[in-house]
Design a protein around this motif. Structure first.
Motif, PDB file in Angstrom:
ATOM      1  N   GLY A 134      10.672  -6.042  43.892  1.00  0.00           N
ATOM      2  CA  GLY A 134       9.302  -6.405  43.561  1.00  0.00           C
ATOM      3  C   GLY A 134       8.774  -5.522  42.449  1.00  0.00           C
ATOM      4  O   GLY A 134       8.660  -4.309  42.623  1.00  0.00           O
ATOM      5  N   ALA A 135       8.454  -6.143  41.305  1.00  0.00           N
ATOM      6  CA  ALA A 135       8.031  -5.362  40.132  1.00  0.00           C
ATOM      7  C   ALA A 135       6.563  -5.573  39.818  1.00  0.00           C
ATOM      8  O   ALA A 135       6.161  -5.562  38.652  1.00  0.00           O
ATOM      9  N   GLY A 136       5.761  -5.777  40.856  1.00  0.00           N
ATOM     10  CA  GLY A 136       4.318  -5.856  40.657  1.00  0.00           C
ATOM     11  C   GLY A 136       3.736  -4.473  40.412  1.00  0.00           C
ATOM     12  O   GLY A 136       4.442  -3.531  40.037  1.00  0.00           O
ATOM     13  N   GLU A 137       2.438  -4.327  40.663  1.00  0.00           N
ATOM     14  CA  GLU A 137       1.786  -3.046  40.398  1.00  0.00           C
ATOM     15  C   GLU A 137       2.377  -1.927  41.243  1.00  0.00           C
ATOM     16  O   GLU A 137       2.606  -0.821  40.753  1.00  0.00           O
ATOM     17  N   VAL A 138       2.678  -2.214  42.515  1.00  0.00           N
ATOM     18  CA  VAL A 138       3.257  -1.200  43.391  1.00  0.00           C
ATOM     19  C   VAL A 138       4.652  -0.821  42.920  1.00  0.00           C
ATOM     20  O   VAL A 138       4.977   0.348  42.692  1.00  0.00           O
ATOM     21  N   GLY A 139       5.508  -1.821  42.751  1.00  0.00           N
ATOM     22  CA  GLY A 139       6.880  -1.552  42.343  1.00  0.00           C
ATOM     23  C   GLY A 139       6.976  -0.872  40.996  1.00  0.00           C
ATOM     24  O   GLY A 139       7.781   0.055  40.811  1.00  0.00           O
ATOM     25  N   SER A 140       6.142  -1.301  40.053  1.00  0.00           N
ATOM     26  CA  SER A 140       6.172  -0.697  38.715  1.00  0.00           C
ATOM     27  C   SER A 140       5.739   0.760  38.752  1.00  0.00           C
ATOM     28  O   SER A 140       6.316   1.609  38.070  1.00  0.00           O
ATOM     29  N   PHE A 179       9.817   7.428  39.588  1.00  0.00           N
ATOM     30  CA  PHE A 179      11.185   7.854  39.889  1.00  0.00           C
ATOM     31  C   PHE A 179      12.108   7.855  38.671  1.00  0.00           C
ATOM     32  O   PHE A 179      13.152   8.504  38.692  1.00  0.00           O
ATOM     33  N   ALA A 180      11.751   7.117  37.629  1.00  0.00           N
ATOM     34  CA  ALA A 180      12.700   6.845  36.542  1.00  0.00           C
ATOM     35  C   ALA A 180      13.218   8.094  35.845  1.00  0.00           C
ATOM     36  O   ALA A 180      14.377   8.148  35.427  1.00  0.00           O
ATOM     37  N   SER A 181      12.376   9.118  35.715  1.00  0.00           N
ATOM     38  CA  SER A 181      12.777  10.282  34.930  1.00  0.00           C
ATOM     39  C   SER A 181      13.831  11.142  35.632  1.00  0.00           C
ATOM     40  O   SER A 181      14.609  11.832  34.974  1.00  0.00           O
ATOM     41  N   GLU A 182      13.876  11.094  36.983  1.00  0.00           N
ATOM     42  CA  GLU A 182      14.780  11.992  37.702  1.00  0.00           C
ATOM     43  C   GLU A 182      15.816  11.264  38.555  1.00  0.00           C
ATOM     44  O   GLU A 182      16.706  11.902  39.110  1.00  0.00           O
ATOM     45  N   HIS A 183      15.705   9.935  38.659  1.00  0.00           N
ATOM     46  CA  HIS A 183      16.610   9.196  39.528  1.00  0.00           C
ATOM     47  C   HIS A 183      17.136   7.952  38.812  1.00  0.00           C
ATOM     48  O   HIS A 183      16.557   7.492  37.833  1.00  0.00           O
ATOM     49  N   HIS A 184      18.231   7.425  39.338  1.00  0.00           N
ATOM     50  CA  HIS A 184      18.777   6.167  38.827  1.00  0.00           C
ATOM     51  C   HIS A 184      18.056   5.036  39.554  1.00  0.00           C
ATOM     52  O   HIS A 184      18.212   4.861  40.760  1.00  0.00           O
ATOM     53  N   GLU A 189       1.771   6.694  48.401  1.00  0.00           N
ATOM     54  CA  GLU A 189       2.267   7.063  49.728  1.00  0.00           C
ATOM     55  C   GLU A 189       3.791   6.999  49.776  1.00  0.00           C
ATOM     56  O   GLU A 189       4.446   7.874  50.349  1.00  0.00           O
ATOM     57  N   ILE A 190       4.370   5.969  49.151  1.00  0.00           N
ATOM     58  CA  ILE A 190       5.826   5.849  49.139  1.00  0.00           C
ATOM     59  C   ILE A 190       6.447   6.974  48.330  1.00  0.00           C
ATOM     60  O   ILE A 190       7.437   7.594  48.749  1.00  0.00           O
ATOM     61  N   VAL A 191       5.856   7.277  47.171  1.00  0.00           N
ATOM     62  CA  VAL A 191       6.365   8.380  46.352  1.00  0.00           C
ATOM     63  C   VAL A 191       6.234   9.700  47.099  1.00  0.00           C
ATOM     64  O   VAL A 191       7.153  10.520  47.126  1.00  0.00           O
ATOM     65  N   ARG A 192       5.080   9.882  47.748  1.00  0.00           N
ATOM     66  CA  ARG A 192       4.853  11.129  48.491  1.00  0.00           C
ATOM     67  C   ARG A 192       5.850  11.278  49.635  1.00  0.00           C
ATOM     68  O   ARG A 192       6.441  12.350  49.825  1.00  0.00           O
ATOM     69  N   PHE A 193       6.043  10.210  50.403  1.00  0.00           N
ATOM     70  CA  PHE A 193       6.986  10.259  51.511  1.00  0.00           C
ATOM     71  C   PHE A 193       8.397  10.552  51.013  1.00  0.00           C
ATOM     72  O   PHE A 193       9.111  11.393  51.572  1.00  0.00           O
ATOM     73  N   THR A 194       8.792   9.869  49.957  1.00  0.00           N
ATOM     74  CA  THR A 194      10.155  10.017  49.449  1.00  0.00           C
ATOM     75  C   THR A 194      10.386  11.404  48.870  1.00  0.00           C
ATOM     76  O   THR A 194      11.399  12.046  49.141  1.00  0.00           O
ATOM     77  N   GLN A 195       9.428  11.872  48.077  1.00  0.00           N
ATOM     78  CA  GLN A 195       9.582  13.210  47.495  1.00  0.00           C
ATOM     79  C   GLN A 195       9.576  14.273  48.575  1.00  0.00           C
ATOM     80  O   GLN A 195      10.343  15.231  48.520  1.00  0.00           O
ATOM     81  N   GLY A 196       8.709  14.107  49.572  1.00  0.00           N
ATOM     82  CA  GLY A 196       8.659  15.096  50.645  1.00  0.00           C
ATOM     83  C   GLY A 196       9.950  15.172  51.430  1.00  0.00           C
ATOM     84  O   GLY A 196      10.400  16.248  51.823  1.00  0.00           O
ATOM     85  N   SER A 197      10.605  14.009  51.645  1.00  0.00           N
ATOM     86  CA  SER A 197      11.841  14.000  52.421  1.00  0.00           C
ATOM     87  C   SER A 197      13.043  14.425  51.598  1.00  0.00           C
ATOM     88  O   SER A 197      14.047  14.887  52.142  1.00  0.00           O
ATOM     89  N   LEU A 246      -0.390  13.943  45.831  1.00  0.00           N
ATOM     90  CA  LEU A 246      -0.287  13.779  44.390  1.00  0.00           C
ATOM     91  C   LEU A 246      -1.680  13.867  43.780  1.00  0.00           C
ATOM     92  O   LEU A 246      -2.649  13.337  44.328  1.00  0.00           O
ATOM     93  N   VAL A 247      -1.777  14.509  42.628  1.00  0.00           N
ATOM     94  CA  VAL A 247      -3.064  14.721  41.967  1.00  0.00           C
ATOM     95  C   VAL A 247      -3.054  14.057  40.601  1.00  0.00           C
ATOM     96  O   VAL A 247      -2.156  14.306  39.789  1.00  0.00           O
ATOM     97  N   GLU A 248      -4.076  13.193  40.359  1.00  0.00           N
ATOM     98  CA  GLU A 248      -4.282  12.593  39.039  1.00  0.00           C
ATOM     99  C   GLU A 248      -3.006  12.009  38.446  1.00  0.00           C
ATOM    100  O   GLU A 248      -2.470  12.507  37.457  1.00  0.00           O
ATOM    101  N   ASP A 249      -2.532  10.938  39.090  1.00  0.00           N
ATOM    102  CA  ASP A 249      -1.338  10.245  38.600  1.00  0.00           C
ATOM    103  C   ASP A 249      -0.148  11.197  38.450  1.00  0.00           C
ATOM    104  O   ASP A 249       0.580  11.158  37.449  1.00  0.00           O
TER     105      ASP A 249
END
Length: 451
Positions: free
Chosen positions: A7-13, A19-24, A355-363, A374-377
């Motif tokens: 899904g490449a809507g607003e959430v997926g994008s 994630f793009a800069s540090e992950h495949h 929330e997804i980014v926060r959960f994933t980065q935290g784990s 996360l603060v200010e984008d």
């Protein structure tokens, strides 16, 4: 880490960009135009296809993927995608769902639907609204250390006590650390001589009661610092969950719902909420019910345009503060440019992505990080670190540790055995402590390694 986003809507994008800069990252979407746009706008592999199709997932690399995020606008598609992914490998799956019944089922059995983690945009948005309703001028508030500490972001309004004061003059509330300043979209750590201006956003960390006191200092004298009367316009899922959460926090909000059947349903489910069956955009009705005297109006109607216009109507009749649910994140900026005033915009899609980014980065983060915001984008993060005997923080003073860390790090709070400890230079960090740090994004990796 290899990540597949369906899904490449607003959430997926937004997730892909994070994630793009540090992950495949591989993104799958059924719309060919969306796939083409994503290919050129982000450093990701974009594939046209249906995420519920096992062959498509195999093409996307599901057999080697570490994480799959199903973020389409359709709950059933997201659940089916996660189940399909589990047939091809042991990938960790995250599903975005709006139907809270799915979330309730999953909470009863974490193995339900073959989903490892589930996120509800409506519940997340309602939690965000409920958190900020009680603190005037607050844009965001997040709890840390089991609620013993909080991070709050406040916007300084005209007439506020802190405007034209220096950081040194404003830093007088015991239990609060001024961590950062956001001006013109840029996050910086201010010096003691930095002077606050109208429109600045201030990030603070501290005890919940001290954060509340800071909120009172931010609020102009003529504005009420006590929030007692909250009106929710719209009995949507966000509107319902906001009312439910406010009830849990001791408030009895009023809720206006146009549809008679939905109003009856909500009245039966909300014990402390006064549910009114009427058109919330009816000016005469609003005035007859003294909505103009409400401390806060939450607009949770269907459609961004309707919500924004309702917020403008509320401001026009004298409501002190509005919180507006906006699905399209660009709308708030567009309407602001043409003079439509939005105090706080609550975006379910943005909340879900964060929330997804926060959960994933935290784990995924190495070390002892228990929680993060996360603060200010994502220009910065607020981290909660649990200190153990092997930690580089244990047994050392805050001043000594800070001297070895980059300048873009601020000690915001320490909690010890459930008690708040104000971090000072001479404060010694002990094993078992929870330390809350503000960290700029460009030094995050370095700090994560150091602690």
């Amino acid at each position: 880490m290899r990540v597949i986003i369906i899904g490449a809507g607003e959430v997926g994008s937004n997730i892909a960009a994070s994630f793009a800069s540090e992950h495949h990252v591989t993104v799958v979407d059924v719309d060919p135009e969306t796939v083409e746009d994503l290919t050129y706008s982000h450093d990701v592999l974009a594939i046209e296809g249906d995420g519920t199709d096992c062959d498509v997932l195999i093409e996307a690399g599901i057999e080697d993927a570490d994480l799959l995020i199903a973020s389409t606008d359709d709950d059933e598609t997201n659940l089916a995608t996660c189940a399909t992914a589990k047939t091809a490998g042991d990938t960790f799956t995250i599903a975005r769902v709006r139907n809270v019944n799915y979330l309730d089922t999953w909470n009863r059995s974490s193995r339900a639907f073959d989903v490892d983690h589930m996120v509800s945009p409506d519940v997340l948005t309602a939690e965000n609204i409920a958190d900020i309703v009680g603190l005037p001028s607050t844009l965001t508030v997040d709890p840390f250390a089991g609620g013993e500490a909080e991070m709050g972001e406040f916007e300084l309004p005209e007439g506020g006590e802190l405007v034209s004061q220096t950081v040194e003059e404003a830093d007088r509330i015991d239990g609060v650390t001024i961590a950062a300043l956001v001006r013109d979209g840029d996050v910086t750590i201010p010096s003691d001589r930095t002077t606050f201006e109208v429109g600045d956003k201030v990030v603070v960390i501290g005890r919940p009661d001290a954060i509340e006191e800071f909120s009172e200092a931010v609020t102009p004298p003529e504005a009420s610092s006590e929030v007692e009367d909250v009106v929710i316009v719209g009995g949507s899922r966000v509107g319902y969950h906001t009312a439910r959460l406010l009830e849990e926090r001791g408030l009895g909000p009023r809720l206006i719902e146009r549809d008679a059947d939905r109003a009856r349903e909500l009245a039966g489910r909300l014990e402390k909420t006064v549910v009114m069956n009427h058109d919330g955009t009816d000016l005469d009705f609003l005035l007859s019910e003294s909505v103009d005297e409400a401390d806060t109006v939450v607009t949770a109607l269907p459609g961004d345009e309707t919500n924004l216009m309702m917020a403008q109507l509320a401001k026009g009749i004298g409501v002190g503060r509005t919180v507006t649910v906006i699905e399209n994140g660009e709308y708030a900026d567009i309407f602001e440019r043409v003079g439509i005033d939005v105090d706080v915009a609550a975006n379910p899609r943005k909340a879900t992505a964060e929330e997804i980014v926060r959960f994933t980065q935290g784990s995924q983060t190495r070390g002892r990080i228990e929680n993060l915001s996360l603060v200010e984008d994502q220009q910065a993060e607020v981290l909660e670190v649990e200190v153990d005997a092997d930690s580089a923080l244990g047994g050392r003073s805050v001043g000594d540790v800070a001297a070895e860390l980059p300048e873009a790090v601020v000690f915001g709070a320490i909690t010890r055995d459930g008690e708040f400890v104000a971090p000072r230079g001479e404060t010694v960090v002990e094993p078992g402590d929870h330390v809350v740090l503000f960290v700029a994004a460009d030094v995050l990796s370095e700090v994560s390694e150091a602690i």
